[in-house]
Design a protein around this motif. Structure first.
Motif, PDB file in Angstrom:
ATOM      1  N   PRO A   7       0.839  -1.203   0.000  1.00 31.92           N
ATOM      2  CA  PRO A   7       0.000   0.000   0.000  1.00 31.92           C
ATOM      3  C   PRO A   7       0.871   1.250   0.000  1.00 31.92           C
ATOM      4  O   PRO A   7       2.084   1.179   0.235  1.00 31.92           O
ATOM      5  N   GLU A   8       0.257   2.383  -0.250  1.00 28.76           N
ATOM      6  CA  GLU A   8       0.989   3.651  -0.198  1.00 28.76           C
ATOM      7  C   GLU A   8       1.550   3.865   1.209  1.00 28.76           C
ATOM      8  O   GLU A   8       1.012   3.346   2.192  1.00 28.76           O
ATOM      9  N   LEU A   9       2.634   4.618   1.306  1.00 28.32           N
ATOM     10  CA  LEU A   9       3.293   4.833   2.599  1.00 28.32           C
ATOM     11  C   LEU A   9       2.359   5.400   3.659  1.00 28.32           C
ATOM     12  O   LEU A   9       2.438   5.032   4.826  1.00 28.32           O
ATOM     13  N   TYR A  10       1.456   6.276   3.269  1.00 27.69           N
ATOM     14  CA  TYR A  10       0.562   6.882   4.261  1.00 27.69           C
ATOM     15  C   TYR A  10      -0.528   5.905   4.718  1.00 27.69           C
ATOM     16  O   TYR A  10      -1.247   6.177   5.663  1.00 27.69           O
ATOM     17  N   ASP A  11      -0.665   4.752   4.054  1.00 28.30           N
ATOM     18  CA  ASP A  11      -1.633   3.730   4.453  1.00 28.30           C
ATOM     19  C   ASP A  11      -1.008   2.607   5.275  1.00 28.30           C
ATOM     20  O   ASP A  11      -1.703   1.668   5.653  1.00 28.30           O
ATOM     21  N   ILE A  43       7.061  -9.629  -4.735  1.00 31.45           N
ATOM     22  CA  ILE A  43       6.825  -8.727  -3.600  1.00 31.45           C
ATOM     23  C   ILE A  43       7.903  -7.656  -3.594  1.00 31.45           C
ATOM     24  O   ILE A  43       8.866  -7.723  -4.369  1.00 31.45           O
ATOM     25  N   GLU A  44       7.743  -6.688  -2.694  1.00 33.84           N
ATOM     26  CA  GLU A  44       8.765  -5.655  -2.532  1.00 33.84           C
ATOM     27  C   GLU A  44       8.916  -5.319  -1.058  1.00 33.84           C
ATOM     28  O   GLU A  44       8.028  -5.575  -0.258  1.00 33.84           O
ATOM     29  N   ARG A  45      10.048  -4.745  -0.737  1.00 38.14           N
ATOM     30  CA  ARG A  45      10.285  -4.280   0.635  1.00 38.14           C
ATOM     31  C   ARG A  45       9.558  -2.960   0.857  1.00 38.14           C
ATOM     32  O   ARG A  45       9.283  -2.227  -0.073  1.00 38.14           O
ATOM     33  N   VAL A  46       9.320  -2.668   2.118  1.00 33.11           N
ATOM     34  CA  VAL A  46       8.835  -1.347   2.485  1.00 33.11           C
ATOM     35  C   VAL A  46      10.044  -0.428   2.434  1.00 33.11           C
ATOM     36  O   VAL A  46      11.111  -0.781   2.945  1.00 33.11           O
ATOM     37  N   PRO A  47       9.935   0.736   1.813  1.00 34.85           N
ATOM     38  CA  PRO A  47      11.117   1.550   1.544  1.00 34.85           C
ATOM     39  C   PRO A  47      11.749   2.275   2.724  1.00 34.85           C
ATOM     40  O   PRO A  47      12.589   3.117   2.521  1.00 34.85           O
TER      41      PRO A  47
END
Length: 75
Positions: A7-11, A43-47
C-alpha cells in the motif's frame, strides 16, 4: 512493478510491518523464499527502516503466499 505491491506509505501501519523472519512465518515458507519472491518481482520491501534491516508489509506477504506457483490448469 511487483505482482503484489505494498500500500501507499501513508496507508501503512507499524503493526503490519515485519522483518524477513516474520514475513517467512506469515507466509509459511523459509526466509530464502521471501528473498526469491523479492528478486523475481513478486513482492517488494517497504522503503524505510530505522536500522537498515529490510521490512515487509505482512498482509501483502500473506496474500502473495496464497498464490501457488506454476502454470494455471487449462479450462
Amino acid at each position: 512493478m511487483p505482482t503484489f505491491p505494498n500500500p501507499e506509505l501513508y496507508d501503512l501501519y507499524l503493526d503490519d510491518l515485519g522483518d524477513l523472519w516474520e514475513a517467512a512465518r506469515v507466509a509459511g515458507v523459509k526466509p530464502g523464499t521471501i528473498r526469491v519472491w523479492e528478486s523475481r518481482g513478486k513482492i517488494e520491501r517497504v522503503p524505510f527502516s530505522d536500522d537498515g534491516q529490510p521490512l515487509y508489509h505482512l498482509p501483502t506477504i500473506a496474500a502473495a503466499a496464497k498464490v501457488k506457483p506454476g502454470r494455471p490448469k487449462a479450462a
